[in-house]
Design a protein around this motif. Structure first.
Motif, PDB file in Angstrom:
ATOM      1  N   HIS A  14      -8.279   4.407  -0.927  1.00  0.00           N
ATOM      2  CA  HIS A  14      -7.247   4.611  -2.127  1.00  0.00           C
ATOM      3  C   HIS A  14      -7.140   3.376  -2.400  1.00  0.00           C
ATOM      4  CE1 HIS A  14      -5.386   3.789   2.021  1.00  0.00           C
ATOM      5  NE2 HIS A  14      -4.662   3.077   1.107  1.00  0.00           N
ATOM      6  N   THR A  15      -6.074   3.003  -3.312  1.00  0.00           N
ATOM      7  CA  THR A  15      -5.583   1.889  -3.926  1.00  0.00           C
ATOM      8  C   THR A  15      -4.437   1.203  -3.303  1.00  0.00           C
ATOM      9  OG1 THR A  15      -4.622   2.949  -5.767  1.00  0.00           O
ATOM     10  CG2 THR A  15      -6.746   2.409  -6.163  1.00  0.00           C
ATOM     11  N   ASP A  74      -6.161   6.427   6.499  1.00  0.00           N
ATOM     12  CA  ASP A  74      -5.774   7.627   5.662  1.00  0.00           C
ATOM     13  C   ASP A  74      -7.101   7.704   4.463  1.00  0.00           C
ATOM     14  OD1 ASP A  74      -3.436   7.849   6.728  1.00  0.00           O
ATOM     15  OD2 ASP A  74      -2.429   6.346   5.495  1.00  0.00           O
ATOM     16  N   GLY A 112      -0.391   4.129  -0.721  1.00  0.00           N
ATOM     17  CA  GLY A 112      -1.421   5.207  -1.034  1.00  0.00           C
ATOM     18  C   GLY A 112      -1.627   5.889  -2.270  1.00  0.00           C
ATOM     19  N   THR A 113      -1.782   4.929  -3.150  1.00  0.00           N
ATOM     20  CA  THR A 113      -1.928   5.563  -4.403  1.00  0.00           C
ATOM     21  C   THR A 113      -3.446   5.866  -4.704  1.00  0.00           C
ATOM     22  OG1 THR A 113      -1.895   3.183  -5.489  1.00  0.00           O
ATOM     23  CG2 THR A 113      -0.079   4.630  -5.848  1.00  0.00           C
ATOM     24  N   ARG A 114      -3.894   6.884  -5.302  1.00  0.00           N
ATOM     25  CA  ARG A 114      -5.141   7.068  -5.463  1.00  0.00           C
ATOM     26  C   ARG A 114      -6.139   6.646  -6.692  1.00  0.00           C
ATOM     27  NH1 ARG A 114      -6.225   8.491  -0.264  1.00  0.00           N
ATOM     28  NH2 ARG A 114      -4.624   9.493   0.517  1.00  0.00           N
ATOM     29  N   ASP A 115      -5.506   6.090  -7.470  1.00  0.00           N
ATOM     30  CA  ASP A 115      -6.328   5.756  -8.635  1.00  0.00           C
ATOM     31  C   ASP A 115      -5.534   4.460  -9.220  1.00  0.00           C
ATOM     32  OD1 ASP A 115      -4.200   6.682  -9.976  1.00  0.00           O
ATOM     33  OD2 ASP A 115      -5.395   8.528 -10.456  1.00  0.00           O
ATOM     34  N   ASP A 122       0.830  -1.221  -0.172  1.00  0.00           N
ATOM     35  CA  ASP A 122       0.015  -0.001   0.003  1.00  0.00           C
ATOM     36  C   ASP A 122       1.091   1.212   0.054  1.00  0.00           C
ATOM     37  OD1 ASP A 122      -1.789   2.078   0.445  1.00  0.00           O
ATOM     38  OD2 ASP A 122      -2.901   1.246   2.151  1.00  0.00           O
TER      39      ASP A 122
END
Length: 210
Positions: A58-59, A55, A19-22, A17
């Motif tokens: 997210h992805t 957080d 913390g990528t958003r897409d 993880d």
């Protein structure tokens, strides 16, 4: 999910993880993992997952392969060190190998990695990004060609469109099956020349070639 995912001792499981958003960001992480893990092995499957932690949503990504696969480190401690160095100290990294678990990263990110690992192992949710035979069907083919792959259980079309084994598909170099309730399903929809992927390749802004 806070427990170690239940995987056979012969299977290596990795989850990250960052913390990528897409999907684009998650696929970038998968591409990064390709250089460290045995991505060319026939048993290798990598997927992206939507997770929710402290957080926010997210992805994250997860991957599995046979521990007998040639190439790549297999010890949990060795793998987690390699991955943590590659993805950075803010990412959560989980590795389960030969029954051993090793982790790295902050608690929130590690929770995201565990959630992705759980979805991947249970085949409850997630998009398959790497799987054996992907290149062979990312072109004009038939439904039978796709379901012949071990990684895909079914092809389903939207809007009640009839799908038969001989139905032609044009996946346009973009096949992203999704896991749902233990099954891997490739969603398609009517296009100009026949059935095309429901998820468009052009939704991915970066790393579309890998």
């Amino acid at each position: 999910m806070t427990t170690t995912p239940d995987v056979p001792a012969s299977t290596v499981l990795v989850a990250v993880d960052a913390g990528t958003r897409d999907h684009a960001g998650a696929e970038h992480v998968v591409h990064l993992l390709d250089g460290l893990l045995p991505a060319g092995d026939a048993t290798y499957v990598a997927s992206t997952h939507v997770v929710a932690t402290d957080d926010g949503p997210h992805t994250a990504v997860a991957a599995t392969w046979s521990g007998a696969a040639a190439g790549g480190p297999h010890a949990a401690g060795e793998l987690v060190g390699l991955l943590a160095a590659a993805v950075g100290e803010r990412a959560g990294v989980l590795v389960v190998a030969a029954g051993d678990e090793a982790v790295a990263g902050p608690a929130a990110a590690l929770a995201g990695a565990r959630a992705a690992a759980g979805q991947h192992v249970d085949r409850a949710a997630g998009r398959l990004v790497r799987f054996a035979g992907r290149a062979e069907v990312e072109r004009p083919c038939t439904v039978a060609d796709v379901v012949a792959l071990d990684a895909v259980d079914a092809v389903e079309a939207l809007a009640g469109t009839d799908v038969r084994p001989e139905t032609p598909l044009d996946l346009g170099e973009w096949a992203r099956p999704t896991w749902r309730a233990g099954r891997s399903v490739l969603l398609v929809q009517p296009g100009r020349g026949g059935l095309v992927p429901f998820e468009s390749r052009h939704q991915i802004a970066c790393c579309a070639d890998h």
